[in-house]
Design an enzyme around this catalytic site. Structure first.
Site, PDB file in Angstrom:
ATOM      1  N   ASN A 109      -3.595 -26.606  -8.781  1.00  0.00           N
ATOM      2  CA  ASN A 109      -2.576 -26.028  -9.675  1.00  0.00           C
ATOM      3  C   ASN A 109      -1.884 -24.816  -9.057  1.00  0.00           C
ATOM      4  O   ASN A 109      -0.669 -24.674  -9.147  1.00  0.00           O
ATOM      5  CB  ASN A 109      -3.202 -25.636 -11.019  1.00  0.00           C
ATOM      6  CG  ASN A 109      -3.764 -26.829 -11.751  1.00  0.00           C
ATOM      7  OD1 ASN A 109      -3.601 -27.968 -11.304  1.00  0.00           O
ATOM      8  ND2 ASN A 109      -4.424 -26.590 -12.885  1.00  0.00           N
ATOM      9  N   THR A 154      49.034 -23.550 -13.510  1.00  0.00           N
ATOM     10  CA  THR A 154      48.099 -23.502 -14.636  1.00  0.00           C
ATOM     11  C   THR A 154      48.372 -24.778 -15.428  1.00  0.00           C
ATOM     12  O   THR A 154      49.523 -25.249 -15.456  1.00  0.00           O
ATOM     13  CB  THR A 154      48.295 -22.271 -15.547  1.00  0.00           C
ATOM     14  OG1 THR A 154      49.593 -22.339 -16.116  1.00  0.00           O
ATOM     15  CG2 THR A 154      48.162 -20.959 -14.778  1.00  0.00           C
ATOM     16  N   HIS A 155      47.357 -25.355 -16.031  1.00  0.00           N
ATOM     17  CA  HIS A 155      47.484 -26.650 -16.717  1.00  0.00           C
ATOM     18  C   HIS A 155      48.043 -27.727 -15.782  1.00  0.00           C
ATOM     19  O   HIS A 155      48.709 -28.661 -16.229  1.00  0.00           O
ATOM     20  CB  HIS A 155      48.373 -26.556 -17.968  1.00  0.00           C
ATOM     21  CG  HIS A 155      48.023 -25.429 -18.881  1.00  0.00           C
ATOM     22  ND1 HIS A 155      47.171 -25.571 -19.956  1.00  0.00           N
ATOM     23  CD2 HIS A 155      48.387 -24.127 -18.872  1.00  0.00           C
ATOM     24  CE1 HIS A 155      47.030 -24.411 -20.565  1.00  0.00           C
ATOM     25  NE2 HIS A 155      47.754 -23.512 -19.917  1.00  0.00           N
ATOM     26  N   SER A 276      39.859 -48.419   4.631  1.00  0.00           N
ATOM     27  CA  SER A 276      39.615 -49.449   3.628  1.00  0.00           C
ATOM     28  C   SER A 276      39.309 -50.759   4.344  1.00  0.00           C
ATOM     29  O   SER A 276      39.885 -51.050   5.391  1.00  0.00           O
ATOM     30  CB  SER A 276      40.872 -49.603   2.759  1.00  0.00           C
ATOM     31  OG  SER A 276      40.896 -50.888   2.178  1.00  0.00           O
ATOM     32  N   LYS A 282      45.150 -47.781   5.009  1.00  0.00           N
ATOM     33  CA  LYS A 282      44.539 -46.730   4.168  1.00  0.00           C
ATOM     34  C   LYS A 282      43.757 -45.697   4.976  1.00  0.00           C
ATOM     35  O   LYS A 282      43.047 -46.023   5.907  1.00  0.00           O
ATOM     36  CB  LYS A 282      43.558 -47.351   3.158  1.00  0.00           C
ATOM     37  CG  LYS A 282      44.188 -47.923   1.904  1.00  0.00           C
ATOM     38  CD  LYS A 282      45.018 -46.952   1.105  1.00  0.00           C
ATOM     39  CE  LYS A 282      44.273 -46.071   0.135  1.00  0.00           C
ATOM     40  NZ  LYS A 282      43.557 -46.706  -0.914  1.00  0.00           N
ATOM     41  N   ASN A 284      41.345 -42.653   3.538  1.00  0.00           N
ATOM     42  CA  ASN A 284      40.869 -42.130   2.251  1.00  0.00           C
ATOM     43  C   ASN A 284      40.106 -40.816   2.413  1.00  0.00           C
ATOM     44  O   ASN A 284      39.389 -40.637   3.395  1.00  0.00           O
ATOM     45  CB  ASN A 284      39.951 -43.158   1.578  1.00  0.00           C
ATOM     46  CG  ASN A 284      40.699 -44.422   1.205  1.00  0.00           C
ATOM     47  OD1 ASN A 284      41.872 -44.370   0.833  1.00  0.00           O
ATOM     48  ND2 ASN A 284      40.043 -45.559   1.325  1.00  0.00           N
ATOM     49  N   GLU A 289      35.967 -36.766  -2.061  1.00  0.00           N
ATOM     50  CA  GLU A 289      35.535 -37.492  -3.266  1.00  0.00           C
ATOM     51  C   GLU A 289      34.026 -37.436  -3.447  1.00  0.00           C
ATOM     52  O   GLU A 289      33.517 -37.317  -4.567  1.00  0.00           O
ATOM     53  CB  GLU A 289      36.006 -38.946  -3.192  1.00  0.00           C
ATOM     54  CG  GLU A 289      37.517 -39.081  -3.278  1.00  0.00           C
ATOM     55  CD  GLU A 289      37.959 -40.485  -2.908  1.00  0.00           C
ATOM     56  OE1 GLU A 289      38.230 -41.262  -3.820  1.00  0.00           O
ATOM     57  OE2 GLU A 289      38.006 -40.799  -1.703  1.00  0.00           O
ATOM     58  N   GLN A 321       4.317 -32.270 -12.303  1.00  0.00           N
ATOM     59  CA  GLN A 321       4.546 -33.011 -11.050  1.00  0.00           C
ATOM     60  C   GLN A 321       6.001 -33.488 -10.957  1.00  0.00           C
ATOM     61  O   GLN A 321       6.509 -33.754  -9.869  1.00  0.00           O
ATOM     62  CB  GLN A 321       3.585 -34.207 -10.976  1.00  0.00           C
ATOM     63  CG  GLN A 321       3.698 -35.006  -9.699  1.00  0.00           C
ATOM     64  CD  GLN A 321       2.516 -35.946  -9.520  1.00  0.00           C
ATOM     65  OE1 GLN A 321       1.392 -35.500  -9.353  1.00  0.00           O
ATOM     66  NE2 GLN A 321       2.757 -37.242  -9.573  1.00  0.00           N
TER      67      GLN A 321
HETATM   68  N1  ARG Z   1       0.490 -33.619  -7.484  1.00  0.00           N
HETATM   69  C1  ARG Z   1       0.253 -32.590  -8.426  1.00  0.00           C
HETATM   70  C2  ARG Z   1       1.591 -31.907  -8.797  1.00  0.00           C
HETATM   71  O1  ARG Z   1       2.518 -32.096  -8.123  1.00  0.00           O
HETATM   72  C3  ARG Z   1      -0.684 -31.586  -7.870  1.00  0.00           C
HETATM   73  C4  ARG Z   1      -1.443 -30.814  -8.900  1.00  0.00           C
HETATM   74  C5  ARG Z   1      -2.405 -31.694  -9.591  1.00  0.00           C
HETATM   75  N2  ARG Z   1      -3.229 -30.922 -10.461  1.00  0.00           N
HETATM   76  C6  ARG Z   1      -4.035 -31.519 -11.338  1.00  0.00           C
HETATM   77  N3  ARG Z   1      -4.752 -30.735 -12.073  1.00  0.00           N
HETATM   78  N4  ARG Z   1      -4.071 -32.814 -11.508  1.00  0.00           N
HETATM   79  O2  ARG Z   1       1.694 -31.191  -9.739  1.00  0.00           O
END
Ligand code: ARG
Length: 475
Positions: A109, A154-155, A276, A282, A284, A289, A321
């Site tokens: 985490n 403008t516009h 094209s 053409k 382009n 774009e 994730q």
């Molecule tokens: N692949 C997970 C993510 O991108 C990593 C963290 C996973 N943590 C867990 N407690 N399952 O967030």
């Protein structure tokens, strides 16, 4: 290999492994994961959780793995869930079970969000640098076209004459704001989440300040629960990139219109045009774009992440994730778009004669009549009416404002004298607007000189920051 097998009686179902797997996209974090692991290792050795001899073995293993990753010799396989599990697998394969010691005092985490932040710092600086190249291209074209008078719109209707360098320099202004936003983003977000563990911090890793410092961060976030769940930095980055994308789309729109047969204001170089498959004649403006079109996905990526975050409980939830793909997509979109657009702007050939030919038409000088009367103390509302009457008369007679006779002018308002005629030229109209932000040639020349200095300053802070993080970026 999963990082969490112990309490389960069976492997995850194939469908679960397929759903859960992020390594196909989060492998981009591999170099940052190695760096974060190295910084974390220092902390574990310092706190005595890993003996220094083992620490040396792990360090050498991580460095060797990093070299193999860069050379493409080590990569993820079908059994890896994410970048973190792939790297742990690689490390253990290299140095044995001791590689697993590194998991002490941290969780995926805090690991994933630290990796992700480092990825973003690295790549937003690259986006900033490429944006300043585009600004330089506009600065150069603006300076070359500072004496060409153009109709200003403008516009999308003729409004007032302007100098064309002024028209182009507006893009430099907008793009430098984007670069500035990246600088602001860095100041606010350059704090490390590492040491938060799963959510509560860790007794095994008591000194997150030191790993933050090793990684180049300005410090550590203050609250571990916030640190593992905060993705404001990612949402802000997506906004910054979406705003940049919107600016690029407006540039794209202008070049698309200006290169039409009807306008013929600019010729886009062959190297930045496409053809094209059916119409041989053409040519382009596809780059312009695509600049316009790609802003759609940049905006979509921002709204996608905001929708994931809305109502999400604290601290880490697997929903998080979903933060990565929008960021990778926005970054990678800009990394291909910006150099192409810069090339297109740099090599574009503007046709000054075509640009200025219509500058006076559409009664674009009517404001000069109103301003002339206002200077003679006629209340502007009344002056505006009078100028409007001049336009009405010209329209019905099929003539331009400067073709009104002295008698016609006098009949409309006694203060309209023949000296007005001198002002009814595009040069006169432009020359009168001498305030700092106005369109006189001298004001715009000064503006472009200021832009060139600001661009130089931006390039210099960006390269300083790249330098600061370079230890982190290059393994
Ligand atoms: N692949 C997970 C993510 O991108 C990593 C963290 C996973 N943590 C867990 N407690 N399952 O967030």
């Amino acid at each position: 290999m999963a990082l969490w097998g112990g309490r389960f009686s069976s492997e995850p179902a194939d469908s679960v492994a397929a759903l859960s797997r992020s390594v196909d996209f989060d492998w981009r974090l591999a170099p940052y994961d190695i760096k974060v692991n190295l910084a974390h290792l220092d902390g574990l050795v310092a706190s005595g959780v890993i003996a220094s001899g083992n620490g040396e073995v792990i360090r050498a293993g991580l460095k060797a793995l990093s070299t193999e990753i860069i050379a493409g010799k080590f990569t993820y396989n079908d059994s890896d869930e994410d970048v973190h599990s792939a790297i742990e697998r690689g490390l253990i394969a290299k140095i044995g079970a001791i590689g697993g010691a590194l998991r002490a005092g941290r969780s995926r985490n805090d690991l994933v969000v630290t990796d992700f932040k480092l990825y973003l710092i690295d790549h937003l600086l690259e986006v900033a640098s490429l944006t300043t190249d585009l600004v330089s291209a506009f600065n150069q074209q603006s300076a070359a076209l500072v004496e060409v008078i153009a109709p200003g719109f403008t516009h999308l209707q003729h409004a007032q004459p302007i100098v064309f360098g002024h028209e182009l320099a507006k893009h430099s202004q907008a793009l430098l704001r984007d670069v500035d936003r990246i600088g602001d983003w860095l100041v606010r977000n350059n704090f490390s989440p590492l040491g938060s563990g799963a959510l509560a911090g860790s007794g095994l890793q008591p000194n997150p300040e030191s790993s933050a410092d090793t990684l180049g961060f300005d410090g550590v976030l203050a609250n571990s629960i916030d640190a593992v769940s905060d993705r404001d930095f990612a949402a802000e980055a997506l906004f910054v990139m979406a705003m940049l994308g919107v600016h690029l789309s407006r540039i794209g729109e202008e070049f698309t219109i200006w290169s039409t047969t009807e306008f013929k204001w600019v010729v886009i170089d062959d190297a930045y045009s496409t053809g094209s498959s059916i119409m041989p004649q053409k040519k382009n403006p596809d780059i312009a774009e695509l600049a316009r079109g790609k802003s759609g996905r940049l905006i979509g990526n921002l709204t996608a992440l905001l929708a994931v975050l809305k109502g999400l409980p604290f601290a880490y939830n697997r929903d998080l994730q979903e933060d990565k793909e929008p960021i990778f997509d926005s970054v990678e979109t800009l990394l291909v778009l910006l150099p192409a657009l810069t090339g297109m702007v740099e090599t574009a050939k503007f046709n000054g004669a075509n640009i200025s030919s219509g500058a006076h038409s559409g009664y674009a000088l009517a404001t000069e009549i109103a301003d002339y009367l206002a200077k003679k103390s006629v209340p502007f509302a009344q002056a505006h009416e009078v100028a409007g009457e001049c336009v009405r008369l010209c329209e019905s007679a099929g003539i331009e404002l400067y073709e009104l006779s002295d008698d016609q002018l006098k009949a409309i308002h006694p203060e309209l004298k023949s000296d007005l005629k001198e002002l009814l030229t595009t040069q006169g109209a432009v020359a009168s607007r001498t305030s700092s932000l106005g369109t006189s040639i001298s004001s715009v020349t000064k503006q472009i000189a200021d832009l060139k200095n600001a661009t130089k300053e931006a390039k210099s802070w960006i390269s300083n920051e790249v330098e600061r993080f370079s230890g982190m970026m290059k393994p």
